[in-house]
Design a protein around this motif. Structure first.
Motif, PDB file in Angstrom:
ATOM      1  N   ALA A   1       0.833  -1.212   0.000  1.00 42.08           N
ATOM      2  CA  ALA A   1       0.000   0.000   0.000  1.00 42.08           C
ATOM      3  C   ALA A   1       0.862   1.254   0.000  1.00 42.08           C
TER       4      ALA A   1
ATOM      5  N   THR B   1      -7.154   1.839   0.043  1.00 46.88           N
ATOM      6  CA  THR B   1      -7.609   0.897  -0.975  1.00 46.88           C
ATOM      7  C   THR B   1      -8.792   0.089  -0.450  1.00 46.88           C
ATOM      8  N   LEU B   2      -9.819  -0.029  -1.265  1.00 49.73           N
ATOM      9  CA  LEU B   2     -11.021  -0.778  -0.920  1.00 49.73           C
ATOM     10  C   LEU B   2     -11.024  -2.067  -1.738  1.00 49.73           C
ATOM     11  N   GLY B   3     -11.045  -3.190  -1.047  1.00 51.00           N
ATOM     12  CA  GLY B   3     -11.035  -4.481  -1.728  1.00 51.00           C
ATOM     13  C   GLY B   3     -11.533  -5.560  -0.794  1.00 51.00           C
ATOM     14  N   THR B   4     -10.857  -6.710  -0.806  1.00 49.46           N
ATOM     15  CA  THR B   4     -11.203  -7.778   0.133  1.00 49.46           C
ATOM     16  C   THR B   4     -11.122  -7.271   1.558  1.00 49.46           C
TER      17      THR B   4
ATOM     18  N   ILE C   1      -9.291  -3.494   3.702  1.00 47.98           N
ATOM     19  CA  ILE C   1      -8.967  -2.087   3.484  1.00 47.98           C
ATOM     20  C   ILE C   1      -7.487  -1.892   3.765  1.00 47.98           C
TER      21      ILE C   1
ATOM     22  N   HIS D   1     -12.452  -3.486   8.000  1.00 48.13           N
ATOM     23  CA  HIS D   1     -12.398  -4.647   7.100  1.00 48.13           C
ATOM     24  C   HIS D   1     -13.781  -5.290   6.972  1.00 48.13           C
TER      25      HIS D   1
ATOM     26  N   SER E   1     -15.237  -2.578   3.630  1.00 48.47           N
ATOM     27  CA  SER E   1     -14.513  -3.096   2.467  1.00 48.47           C
ATOM     28  C   SER E   1     -15.480  -3.391   1.323  1.00 48.47           C
ATOM     29  N   THR E   2     -14.936  -3.601   0.140  1.00 48.02           N
ATOM     30  CA  THR E   2     -15.775  -4.028  -0.982  1.00 48.02           C
ATOM     31  C   THR E   2     -16.361  -5.402  -0.704  1.00 48.02           C
TER      32      THR E   2
ATOM     33  N   GLY F   1      -8.330   0.712  -5.315  1.00 54.14           N
ATOM     34  CA  GLY F   1      -9.023  -0.573  -5.345  1.00 54.14           C
ATOM     35  C   GLY F   1      -9.939  -0.639  -6.547  1.00 54.14           C
TER      36      GLY F   1
ATOM     37  N   SER G   1     -12.897   1.662  -7.059  1.00 47.80           N
ATOM     38  CA  SER G   1     -12.645   3.083  -7.299  1.00 47.80           C
ATOM     39  C   SER G   1     -12.743   3.444  -8.774  1.00 47.80           C
TER      40      SER G   1
ATOM     41  N   TYR H   1      -3.847   1.726 -10.964  1.00 44.16           N
ATOM     42  CA  TYR H   1      -4.542   0.583 -10.366  1.00 44.16           C
ATOM     43  C   TYR H   1      -3.647  -0.646 -10.433  1.00 44.16           C
TER      44      TYR H   1
END
Length: 293
Positions: free
Chosen positions: A108, A131-134, A136, A173, A177-178, A240, A243, A275
């Motif tokens: 990150a 970052t937003l994903g599985t 944060i 998280h 998160s996403t 992420g 985004s 990205y």
């Protein structure tokens, strides 16, 4: 001068060959080996390939987990548990036929460096990337330098507690998160989260899903607000996969402005420029800066 960078993930190791100007001349990826010796042998083979033809000036590595960049140690290596505690720089150097400068940083933080030098963070000295994903992730740049923290755990904003009132202590998280978004959407629609993408959620304009998005974006905004009031950066960048959706940023701005104290603390909140190649670009800047300073 030329440089090689790696972006190590749990599934693939990506690599990029850079000119001194920052131009990405070549890139590729290989499956991530989970056996320790095979891991370092694989990295060394890629380094040797480019070094033979280009006489590399250094190698930068973007790596998951708690990273002591000064000594080159992966205190905790994310999903690569066999590498917990390993000195990544030393182990790679021992596999190479000649001495090369090697730099290592958290993934990150490398993404934040990419934005600082070439992306939407240019002109900043104090920058936070989320970052937003599985989960944060969070990269911190202050005074133009990576901020690792006393025990190399700075930026673990996914562990931020944003709800302590229901079913125990819930982290960012779990709620922002996403993965949290698609899980809640799956529950709402009675489908497996594995069959849900962020794009599906954003394209569903039914009232119940719009309420879901409003609630989720408020939780993300809470994370951003807490980071701003704690760190006072010049800018927050959001990355992420989610985004890339043009609907995200307006939702976050609306959610931030619902927070009464936001006008007193607000800073620009934008999406990232990079990205997929952010880790590679950041690791290139990391090694170039360390090698020539």
């Amino acid at each position: 001068m030329s440089w090689l960078s790696f972006d190590v993930g749990g599934t693939f190791i990506k690599y990029g060959y850079f000119a001194d100007t920052g131009e990405l001349l070549d890139k590729g990826k290989v499956p991530t080996p989970y056996e320790v010796d095979h891991f370092f042998t694989q990295l060394a083979a890629i380094v040797e390939k480019y070094d033979e033809s280009a006489n590399l000036n250094g190698v930068g590595i973007s790596f998951p987990g708690f990273i002591d960049g000064r000594q080159g140690i992966a205190i905790m290596a994310g999903a690569l548990t066999a590498l917990h505690g390993w000195n990544i720089k030393k182990a790679l150097a021992e596999k190479l036929p000649r001495s090369l400068p090697i730099a290592l940083a958290n993934d990150a933080n490398c993404a934040a460096l990419a934005e600082l030098y070439q992306g939407n963070g240019q002109g900043c000295q104090d920058l936070v990337l989320v970052t937003l994903g599985t989960g944060i992730g969070c990269g911190l740049i202050f005074g133009g330098q990576i901020r690792e923290g006393h025990r190399f755990r700075a930026g673990e904003s996914g562990m931020m507690l944003i709800d302590s009132s229901h079913a125990g202590f819930k982290t960012a998280h779990e709620l922002a998160s996403t993965r949290a978004l698609v899980t809640n959407y799956g529950a709402l629609r009675g489908t497996s989260p594995q069959k849900v993408t962020g794009e599906m959620v954003f394209e569903d304009d039914t009232p119940d899903v719009q309420d879901l998005l409003t609630d989720w974006s408020q939780k993300v905004a809470t994370v951003l607000f807490n980071l701003v009031v704690t760190l006072d950066p010049e800018k927050i960048l959001v990355g992420g996969g989610v985004s890339l959706n043009p609907k995200l940023l307006p939702l976050l701005h609306q959610a931030l402005h619902r927070i009464p104290s936001w006008p007193d603390f607000q800073v620009p909140v934008e999406t990232c420029q990079f990205y997929n190649d952010a880790g590679l670009i950041g690791a290139y800047h990391l090694i170039k800066k360390e090698a020539v300073s």
